[in-house]
Design a protein around this motif. Structure first.
Motif, PDB file in Angstrom:
ATOM      1  N   ASN A  89      -7.778   0.084   3.248  1.00 37.15           N
ATOM      2  CA  ASN A  89      -6.492  -0.679   2.983  1.00 37.15           C
ATOM      3  C   ASN A  89      -6.640  -2.070   3.876  1.00 37.15           C
ATOM      4  OD1 ASN A  89      -4.842   1.118   1.281  1.00 37.15           O
ATOM      5  ND2 ASN A  89      -5.298   2.339   3.166  1.00 37.15           N
ATOM      6  N   GLY A  93      -4.960   3.204   7.526  1.00 36.36           N
ATOM      7  CA  GLY A  93      -4.781   1.980   6.868  1.00 36.36           C
ATOM      8  C   GLY A  93      -6.116   0.954   6.740  1.00 36.36           C
ATOM      9  N   THR A 153       2.919   6.056   8.939  1.00 34.33           N
ATOM     10  CA  THR A 153       1.422   5.837   8.736  1.00 34.33           C
ATOM     11  C   THR A 153       0.953   6.256  10.230  1.00 34.33           C
ATOM     12  OG1 THR A 153       1.784   4.142   7.141  1.00 34.33           O
ATOM     13  CG2 THR A 153      -0.195   4.183   8.285  1.00 34.33           C
ATOM     14  N   PHE A 204       0.954  -1.226  -0.056  1.00 34.55           N
ATOM     15  CA  PHE A 204      -0.182  -0.120  -0.156  1.00 34.55           C
ATOM     16  C   PHE A 204       0.970   1.218  -0.047  1.00 34.55           C
ATOM     17  CE2 PHE A 204      -2.524  -3.385   2.437  1.00 34.55           C
ATOM     18  CZ  PHE A 204      -3.149  -3.770   1.506  1.00 34.55           C
ATOM     19  N   VAL A 220       1.010   5.692   4.386  1.00 34.04           N
ATOM     20  CA  VAL A 220      -0.620   5.894   4.169  1.00 34.04           C
ATOM     21  C   VAL A 220      -1.035   7.068   4.913  1.00 34.04           C
ATOM     22  CG1 VAL A 220      -2.732   4.745   4.858  1.00 34.04           C
ATOM     23  CG2 VAL A 220      -0.807   3.372   3.943  1.00 34.04           C
ATOM     24  N   PHE A 275       2.539  -1.304   4.598  1.00 31.97           N
ATOM     25  CA  PHE A 275       1.861   0.013   4.731  1.00 31.97           C
ATOM     26  C   PHE A 275       2.887   1.150   4.625  1.00 31.97           C
ATOM     27  CE2 PHE A 275      -0.830  -3.013   6.379  1.00 31.97           C
ATOM     28  CZ  PHE A 275      -2.227  -2.820   6.081  1.00 31.97           C
ATOM     29  N   THR A 310      -0.950   5.006  -0.377  1.00 28.78           N
ATOM     30  CA  THR A 310      -2.538   5.043  -0.866  1.00 28.78           C
ATOM     31  C   THR A 310      -3.126   5.984   0.378  1.00 28.78           C
ATOM     32  OG1 THR A 310      -2.743   2.849   0.413  1.00 28.78           O
ATOM     33  CG2 THR A 310      -2.526   2.976  -1.856  1.00 28.78           C
TER      34      THR A 310
END
Length: 322
Positions: free
Chosen positions: A217, A240, A259, A210, A236, A233, A213
């Protein structure tokens, strides 16, 4: 570590290399070639809820290089394997029939402009394709079972990269890379669809990247258990994983980097679900929110150490990595 969707036997390497060496040069405009000696083209095998997915098996092989060939092939009846060469430009979502494998040749096979609708069918594999600039979802899955979405790259869809909804079940999403995506992977489309979705929407997400993004997720409704393990991740944006509306999500052995909100309960106007987090690795990230209980995972799997997931996933996720 078990990488069933990435690690090949020698026989598998030879088979895939042989398939990739075929040419569509003999096909005239608007026509596709078919192999007289079908072989299984999908590489590896799925782990998790989609483990029984076989796609087109060793059905008829269609070699396609334009939208009309592609649409005709994926909508044909019977077991079939569709080899995508180059870029397929779509103007609208294309429905995929049951017992289908769609696999990109090499590292440059692409679905551009729209996406795939895997609806009211069983047994579909999508592997080794880049999906870019879809005017809808890149892949929409609804009322479908036994689906494996593996080693694809998703970028800049108008809506979701991979949306799974409406009583779909027994699905694995593995070794994909998503970047430049806002609403990445939705699981369960509506708070009011519990009558269809409860007891379904069992999905495994593993070894996905990811990559910047923003959200979803995944974002989960009703599915229990949903298994999110050994994903990376990376920066992000909004959040998430979100567990909502009676969902039960196990978030296990993932690598979260940069994240702030790795996982939480509830989202928007959706009520809280349950989420259990264990054995995750955090770098410059928040600690997440968890609570409640999640149904046990009903299959065997090998969990990779979370601290090693970043290296494995960045090396192995996306197109051209099988």
């Amino acid at each position: 570590m078990r990488r069933t969707s990435a690690r090949l036997t020698m026989a598998g390497i030879v088979a895939f290399a042989t398939a990739a060496s075929l040419t569509v040069a003999a096909a005239g405009p608007g026509s596709a070639t078919e192999s007289a000696a079908p072989r299984t083209l999908a590489v590896g095998s799925p782990t998790g809820f989609g483990a029984s997915t076989t796609g087109g098996g060793n059905g008829t092989v269609h070699n396609v290089s334009n939208a009309s060939q592609f649409t005709s092939a994926v909508q044909s009846s019977g077991s079939k394997q569709v080899r995508v060469n180059g870029t397929i430009n779509l103007s609208s979502m294309v429905k995929v029939s049951a017992n289908t494998t769609i696999i990109g040749v090499g590292s440059h096979a692409r679905i551009e402009g729209s996406g795939l609708n895997i609806s009211r069918v069983n047994n579909v594999i999508v592997q080794n394709l880049t999906f870019s600039n879809s005017n809808d979802d890149a892949i929409n899955v609804e009322y479908a079972t036994n689906v494996w979405i593996d080693h694809n790259t998703f970028t800049n869809p108008n809506d979701g990269a991979v949306d799974i909804k409406r009583a779909s079940d027994r699905i694995t999403v593995s070794w994909n890379r998503s970047y430049n995506v806002d609403k990445n992977m939705l699981l369960g489309h509506s708070d009011s669809n519990g009558s269809e979705d409860s007891g379904k929407l069992r999905v495994t997400y593993h070894h996905n990247w990811f990559d910047g993004t923003n959200q979803r997720n995944p974002r989960v409704r009703f599915g229990n258990p949903v298994h999110v393990y050994n994903n990376y991740f990376d920066s992000v944006g909004s959040y998430g994983v979100a567990s909502t509306e009676n969902a039960g999500v196990l978030v296990e052995g993932n690598y979260f980097e940069n994240t702030d909100d790795p996982f939480h309960l509830g989202e928007g106007s959706s009520d809280k679900g349950s989420l259990v987090a264990r054995n995750n690795h955090f770098v410059n990230s928040g600690s997440g929110q968890q609570g409640g209980s999640v149904n046990s995972i009903p299959y065997g799997y090998s969990l990779q150490s979370a601290s090693s997931v970043k290296a494995s996933v960045t090396a192995g996720a996306g197109v051209g990595k099988i």
